[in-house]
Design a protein around this motif. Structure first.
Motif, PDB file in Angstrom:
ATOM      1  N   GLU A 159      20.464 -27.142 -32.888  1.00 12.87           N
ATOM      2  CA  GLU A 159      21.641 -26.021 -32.917  1.00 12.87           C
ATOM      3  C   GLU A 159      20.892 -25.062 -34.397  1.00 12.87           C
ATOM      4  O   GLU A 159      21.417 -25.688 -35.781  1.00 12.87           O
ATOM      5  N   ILE A 160      20.270 -24.087 -34.135  1.00 14.11           N
ATOM      6  CA  ILE A 160      20.335 -22.868 -35.479  1.00 14.11           C
ATOM      7  C   ILE A 160      21.771 -22.770 -35.561  1.00 14.11           C
ATOM      8  O   ILE A 160      21.824 -21.828 -34.642  1.00 14.11           O
ATOM      9  N   VAL A 161      21.828 -22.668 -37.232  1.00 20.14           N
ATOM     10  CA  VAL A 161      23.431 -22.463 -37.120  1.00 20.14           C
ATOM     11  C   VAL A 161      23.049 -20.936 -38.031  1.00 20.14           C
ATOM     12  O   VAL A 161      24.433 -20.934 -38.464  1.00 20.14           O
ATOM     13  N   GLU A 162      21.652 -20.915 -39.089  1.00 21.63           N
ATOM     14  CA  GLU A 162      21.827 -19.777 -39.954  1.00 21.63           C
ATOM     15  C   GLU A 162      20.611 -19.539 -39.588  1.00 21.63           C
ATOM     16  O   GLU A 162      19.898 -20.419 -40.315  1.00 21.63           O
ATOM     17  N   THR A 163      19.412 -18.095 -40.124  1.00 22.98           N
ATOM     18  CA  THR A 163      18.811 -18.149 -40.813  1.00 22.98           C
ATOM     19  C   THR A 163      19.350 -17.342 -42.133  1.00 22.98           C
ATOM     20  O   THR A 163      20.449 -16.412 -42.199  1.00 22.98           O
ATOM     21  N   GLY A 164      17.538 -16.837 -42.594  1.00 27.34           N
ATOM     22  CA  GLY A 164      17.638 -15.709 -44.191  1.00 27.34           C
ATOM     23  C   GLY A 164      16.112 -15.495 -43.524  1.00 27.34           C
ATOM     24  O   GLY A 164      15.693 -15.556 -42.398  1.00 27.34           O
ATOM     25  N   TYR A 202      21.622 -31.557 -35.938  1.00 26.28           N
ATOM     26  CA  TYR A 202      21.439 -32.051 -35.064  1.00 26.28           C
ATOM     27  C   TYR A 202      21.882 -33.299 -34.665  1.00 26.28           C
ATOM     28  O   TYR A 202      22.793 -33.854 -36.249  1.00 26.28           O
ATOM     29  N   TRP A 203      22.555 -34.285 -34.237  1.00 28.03           N
ATOM     30  CA  TRP A 203      23.348 -36.018 -34.394  1.00 28.03           C
ATOM     31  C   TRP A 203      22.710 -36.397 -34.877  1.00 28.03           C
ATOM     32  O   TRP A 203      21.084 -36.686 -33.921  1.00 28.03           O
ATOM     33  N   CYS A 204      22.842 -37.497 -35.743  1.00 27.02           N
ATOM     34  CA  CYS A 204      21.723 -38.371 -35.945  1.00 27.02           C
ATOM     35  C   CYS A 204      22.867 -39.501 -36.268  1.00 27.02           C
ATOM     36  O   CYS A 204      24.375 -39.587 -35.678  1.00 27.02           O
ATOM     37  N   ASN A 239      26.608 -39.038 -37.168  1.00 25.82           N
ATOM     38  CA  ASN A 239      26.804 -37.851 -38.457  1.00 25.82           C
ATOM     39  C   ASN A 239      26.536 -36.686 -37.566  1.00 25.82           C
ATOM     40  O   ASN A 239      25.009 -36.809 -36.945  1.00 25.82           O
ATOM     41  N   ILE A 240      26.796 -35.470 -37.794  1.00 22.86           N
ATOM     42  CA  ILE A 240      25.877 -34.068 -37.778  1.00 22.86           C
ATOM     43  C   ILE A 240      25.004 -34.232 -39.311  1.00 22.86           C
ATOM     44  O   ILE A 240      25.614 -34.502 -40.059  1.00 22.86           O
ATOM     45  N   CYS A 241      23.542 -34.309 -38.697  1.00 23.55           N
ATOM     46  CA  CYS A 241      22.853 -34.020 -40.589  1.00 23.55           C
ATOM     47  C   CYS A 241      22.053 -32.257 -40.253  1.00 23.55           C
ATOM     48  O   CYS A 241      22.408 -32.061 -38.906  1.00 23.55           O
ATOM     49  N   THR A 242      21.942 -31.942 -40.987  1.00 27.17           N
ATOM     50  CA  THR A 242      21.770 -30.590 -41.196  1.00 27.17           C
ATOM     51  C   THR A 242      19.877 -30.806 -42.067  1.00 27.17           C
ATOM     52  O   THR A 242      20.041 -31.034 -43.733  1.00 27.17           O
ATOM     53  N   GLU A 243      18.866 -29.985 -41.322  1.00 29.13           N
ATOM     54  CA  GLU A 243      18.077 -29.427 -42.234  1.00 29.13           C
ATOM     55  C   GLU A 243      17.841 -28.019 -43.001  1.00 29.13           C
ATOM     56  O   GLU A 243      18.309 -27.076 -42.153  1.00 29.13           O
ATOM     57  N   ILE A 244      17.651 -28.285 -44.078  1.00 29.45           N
ATOM     58  CA  ILE A 244      17.280 -26.639 -44.812  1.00 29.45           C
ATOM     59  C   ILE A 244      15.663 -26.086 -44.467  1.00 29.45           C
ATOM     60  O   ILE A 244      14.837 -27.146 -45.601  1.00 29.45           O
ATOM     61  N   LEU A 245      15.400 -25.391 -43.989  1.00 25.37           N
ATOM     62  CA  LEU A 245      12.983 -25.396 -43.975  1.00 25.37           C
ATOM     63  C   LEU A 245      13.219 -24.350 -44.419  1.00 25.37           C
ATOM     64  O   LEU A 245      13.798 -22.718 -44.195  1.00 25.37           O
TER      65      LEU A 245
END
Length: 136
Positions: free
Chosen positions: A107-112, A120-122, A127-133
């Motif tokens: 799920e996309i939660v934030e953009t800039g 995503y669930w990992c 756990n819920i993992c977060t990727e900042i790309l």
């Protein structure tokens, strides 16, 4: 009735205030079109870099210096959510795990301006993992 209304109003303010804000120039509403096509990267020192390439109905994840390449089918059930299913893995490392066919929901939660953050669930759903790309 007034107490219930006041409680629901306070709850919504508290929940909204707990929203993570990873960077100050984020869009108020995520621009989920960023994920439809493009190259994204998370640069870290050493072999910890991570790249994501999205093309039509495919997503390719590249870990390190091509140490692991994961190719997945991509579906977008709605604008800010997408699902992948691993179809191919190329690796230079020895790994006994079988991941072909593994499905993941994001799920996309934030953009800039040139950034995207998805969760995503990992760890096998613990756990819920977060990727900042960053968009290249």
């Amino acid at each position: 009735m007034k107490i219930l209304l006041l409680f629901s109003l306070l709850s919504s303010v508290i929940i909204y205030s707990q929203r993570r804000n990873y960077f100050p120039d984020s869009d108020k509403t995520p621009n989920c079109n960023l994920i439809k096509k493009g190259n994204f990267t998370r640069n870290e020192k050493g072999n910890n870099s991570f790249k994501v390439k999205v093309r039509k109905n495919r997503m390719t994840e590249i870990f390190g210096k091509n140490d692991i390449i994961v190719e997945s089918k991509l579906k977008m059930p709605n604008k800010c959510k997408f699902e992948t299913e691993i179809i191919k893995i190329k690796t230079k490392l020895k790994d006994d795990f079988i991941y072909i066919g593994k499905k993941t929901k994001y799920e996309i939660v934030e953009t800039g301006k040139n950034s995207i953050i998805y969760e995503y669930w990992c760890n096998e759903g613990r756990n819920i993992c977060t990727e900042i790309l960053q968009k290249e």
